[in-house]
Write a protein that holds these residues in place. Structure first.
Motif, PDB file in Angstrom:
ATOM      1  N   UNK A 213       0.875  -1.175   0.000  1.00 42.87           N
ATOM      2  CA  UNK A 213       0.000   0.000   0.000  1.00 42.87           C
ATOM      3  C   UNK A 213       0.910   1.222   0.000  1.00 42.87           C
ATOM      4  N   UNK A 214       0.761   2.068  -1.021  1.00 42.10           N
ATOM      5  CA  UNK A 214       1.607   3.263  -1.169  1.00 42.10           C
ATOM      6  C   UNK A 214       0.683   4.483  -1.204  1.00 42.10           C
ATOM      7  N   UNK A 215       0.497   5.175  -0.072  1.00 40.40           N
ATOM      8  CA  UNK A 215      -0.489   6.265  -0.006  1.00 40.40           C
ATOM      9  C   UNK A 215       0.032   7.624  -0.460  1.00 40.40           C
ATOM     10  N   UNK A 216       1.344   7.779  -0.618  1.00 40.89           N
ATOM     11  CA  UNK A 216       1.907   9.095  -0.875  1.00 40.89           C
ATOM     12  C   UNK A 216       1.868   9.510  -2.334  1.00 40.89           C
ATOM     13  N   UNK A 222      -3.491  14.756  -5.163  1.00 42.05           N
ATOM     14  CA  UNK A 222      -3.448  13.349  -5.593  1.00 42.05           C
ATOM     15  C   UNK A 222      -3.364  12.388  -4.416  1.00 42.05           C
ATOM     16  N   UNK A 223      -3.524  12.898  -3.192  1.00 41.70           N
ATOM     17  CA  UNK A 223      -3.434  12.047  -2.009  1.00 41.70           C
ATOM     18  C   UNK A 223      -4.818  11.796  -1.425  1.00 41.70           C
ATOM     19  N   UNK A 224      -5.262  10.568  -1.490  1.00 40.49           N
ATOM     20  CA  UNK A 224      -6.507  10.131  -0.866  1.00 40.49           C
ATOM     21  C   UNK A 224      -6.311  10.166   0.648  1.00 40.49           C
ATOM     22  N   UNK A 225      -7.351  10.440   1.441  1.00 40.45           N
ATOM     23  CA  UNK A 225      -7.167  10.540   2.893  1.00 40.45           C
ATOM     24  C   UNK A 225      -6.546   9.288   3.511  1.00 40.45           C
ATOM     25  N   UNK A 226      -5.674   9.499   4.481  1.00 42.36           N
ATOM     26  CA  UNK A 226      -4.945   8.396   5.103  1.00 42.36           C
ATOM     27  C   UNK A 226      -5.875   7.360   5.718  1.00 42.36           C
ATOM     28  N   UNK A 227      -6.972   7.828   6.325  1.00 45.33           N
ATOM     29  CA  UNK A 227      -7.865   6.867   6.969  1.00 45.33           C
ATOM     30  C   UNK A 227      -8.545   5.950   5.953  1.00 45.33           C
ATOM     31  N   UNK A 228      -8.703   6.413   4.710  1.00 48.13           N
ATOM     32  CA  UNK A 228      -9.300   5.559   3.677  1.00 48.13           C
ATOM     33  C   UNK A 228      -8.282   4.544   3.160  1.00 48.13           C
ATOM     34  N   UNK A 229      -7.039   4.967   3.024  1.00 48.22           N
ATOM     35  CA  UNK A 229      -6.010   3.981   2.683  1.00 48.22           C
ATOM     36  C   UNK A 229      -5.894   2.944   3.802  1.00 48.22           C
ATOM     37  N   UNK A 230      -6.040   3.389   5.059  1.00 49.53           N
ATOM     38  CA  UNK A 230      -5.981   2.453   6.187  1.00 49.53           C
ATOM     39  C   UNK A 230      -7.112   1.435   6.105  1.00 49.53           C
ATOM     40  N   UNK A 252       7.094   9.453   5.505  1.00 48.79           N
ATOM     41  CA  UNK A 252       7.033   8.659   6.734  1.00 48.79           C
ATOM     42  C   UNK A 252       5.872   9.061   7.632  1.00 48.79           C
ATOM     43  N   UNK A 253       5.613  10.361   7.750  1.00 49.04           N
ATOM     44  CA  UNK A 253       4.516  10.812   8.613  1.00 49.04           C
ATOM     45  C   UNK A 253       3.176  10.334   8.075  1.00 49.04           C
ATOM     46  N   UNK A 254       3.002  10.384   6.754  1.00 47.25           N
ATOM     47  CA  UNK A 254       1.766   9.893   6.155  1.00 47.25           C
ATOM     48  C   UNK A 254       1.613   8.403   6.387  1.00 47.25           C
ATOM     49  N   UNK A 255       2.695   7.648   6.213  1.00 45.54           N
ATOM     50  CA  UNK A 255       2.631   6.201   6.447  1.00 45.54           C
ATOM     51  C   UNK A 255       2.272   5.899   7.897  1.00 45.54           C
ATOM     52  N   UNK A 256       2.829   6.660   8.830  1.00 48.07           N
ATOM     53  CA  UNK A 256       2.504   6.460  10.246  1.00 48.07           C
ATOM     54  C   UNK A 256       1.034   6.756  10.513  1.00 48.07           C
ATOM     55  N   UNK A 257       0.499   7.746   9.813  1.00 49.53           N
ATOM     56  CA  UNK A 257      -0.917   8.073   9.968  1.00 49.53           C
ATOM     57  C   UNK A 257      -1.795   6.925   9.467  1.00 49.53           C
ATOM     58  N   UNK A 258      -1.417   6.350   8.339  1.00 46.70           N
ATOM     59  CA  UNK A 258      -2.155   5.188   7.821  1.00 46.70           C
ATOM     60  C   UNK A 258      -2.073   4.034   8.802  1.00 46.70           C
ATOM     61  N   UNK A 259      -0.869   3.756   9.260  1.00 46.15           N
ATOM     62  CA  UNK A 259      -0.676   2.623  10.188  1.00 46.15           C
ATOM     63  C   UNK A 259      -1.477   2.832  11.471  1.00 46.15           C
TER      64      UNK A 259
END
Length: 368
Positions: A213-216, A222-230, A252-259
């Motif tokens: 999963x690559x949210x960035x 072009x960035x879908x909300x982190x909670x939706x990628x989660x 990294x911060x975006x990935x941490x938000x998804x996680x």
């Protein structure tokens, strides 16, 4: 006065050519990967010509991967009207002083007057993309310079896929296209396999049993909300896949938000792989779910089944078909758009539900 270039006046067909500059002033992984098929066609037709790619210095690792088709990189210092990076004034003067080494320069940036200026200042013989809706120009004297209106300027084919924009350009300039000209490529090197082997040992990865999963993406639009990628990542876990979150260190911060928004487990590899190792990781993944960014083009190269979430971007320009690479988008009337940040309510993102993305995941061929 010199005679026309080549038997039919086509610049890249001129047998006298020895040094060609391809002016590709982009910083995106996808941008340069989409240029490779055209460069491959040029090399196939003219193996005698030395090709220099004019682009930003930071793209050097990717240009090294293109060494079968590109002989050298000329670092670009910026130019007024080219938005990717600020202009390095002293560097620009030195850059323009390299012009005598080239017989021809090809503007491969896009519909940009500034890029045409750069190209024409590099060399007396210039050609390439011209304004959309313009009339193709022909070299009649070989004397092409700033402001004279000469050159083989192809009206920018905005409705074509990015790969085909560049294939159409080199064909227009005299390069015959081989069968299957649009095939992308990104060679896998021994160092990539060694890097993947280390990751597999450290994290217990099994080919075909994990999803990436690559949210960035570079621009916010072009960035879908982190909670939706989660939520999509949780859906992949529920489907029996291990989830790896990927991206560059700046994400990294975006990935941490998804996680943090996930209910299930995930392994965060953001910033922990180089480009080659990441491509090798994708090549052995069951599937990829990503934003509209360069990793989607890597998936096309590696053959990894993928779902790309398109928001402001144009899938006609950047997506791949064949049933293996699917698009998820809401189809609102204002998308695609050129904005880097949505100026209204970001409806292309908020109106795309998680369920629609997971439906596309379930339509992919699975490698389990």
């Amino acid at each position: 006065m010199e005679p026309p270039l080549g038997a039919a006046g086509s610049p890249l067909a001129d047998p006298r050519l020895a040094e060609v500059a391809i002016v590709r002033l982009r910083v995106g992984l996808g941008d340069l990967l989409c240029t490779v098929p055209a460069l491959r066609s040029l090399r196939r037709a003219r193996p005698d010509v030395r090709v220099t790619l004019v682009t930003w210095a930071e793209m050097e690792p990717l240009v090294r991967r293109m060494s079968r088709y590109v002989d050298a990189l000329l670092p670009f210092p910026g130019y007024p009207g080219i938005p990717e990076r600020p202009v390095d004034g002293p560097g620009l003067a030195a850059f323009l002083g390299t012009a005598p080494r080239f017989d021809l320069a090809v503007q491969a940036y896009g519909d940009s007057g500034a890029a045409r200026e750069v190209t024409e200042r590099l060399v007396r013989r210039a050609c390439g993309f011209g304004p959309e809706g313009g009339v193709p120009g022909e070299i009649g004297t070989g004397e092409v310079g700033p402001g004279d209106g000469g050159g083989w300027w192809l009206p920018y084919p905005r409705s074509a896929h990015e790969i085909w924009r560049h294939l159409l350009l080199v064909r227009h300039l005299g390069v015959p296209l081989p069968p299957d000209p649009a095939r992308p490529e990104f060679p896998e090197l021994p160092a990539d396999r060694r890097g993947l082997a280390r990751l597999a040992r450290w994290h217990g990865l099994r080919p075909g049993r994990y999803a990436v999963v690559h949210p960035g993406a570079t621009s916010a639009s072009r960035r879908w909300p982190a909670e939706r990628f989660a939520a999509v990542a949780d859906g992949l876990v529920a489907r029996g896949l291990r989830v790896l979150i990927g991206g560059v260190a700046a994400e990294s911060a975006l990935a941490a938000e998804v996680r943090a928004a996930m209910r299930g487990p995930a392994t965060d590899l953001t910033g922990r792989t180089d480009l080659g190792t990441y491509a090798a990781l994708l090549r052995r993944a069951a599937l990829l779910v990503c934003a509209d960014t360069g990793v989607a083009h890597l998936a096309a190269v590696t053959g990894t089944p993928s779902v790309t979430v398109f928001l402001s971007g144009d899938p006609r320009r950047w997506s791949y078909g064949g049933g293996r690479h699917l698009v998820a988008r809401s189809g609102v009337g204002c998308s695609p758009c050129p904005h880097l940040t949505c100026p209204i309510d970001f409806r292309c993102a908020t109106r795309l539900p998680v369920s629609a993305v997971l439906e596309r995941v379930d339509a992919l061929p699975r490698l389990l």
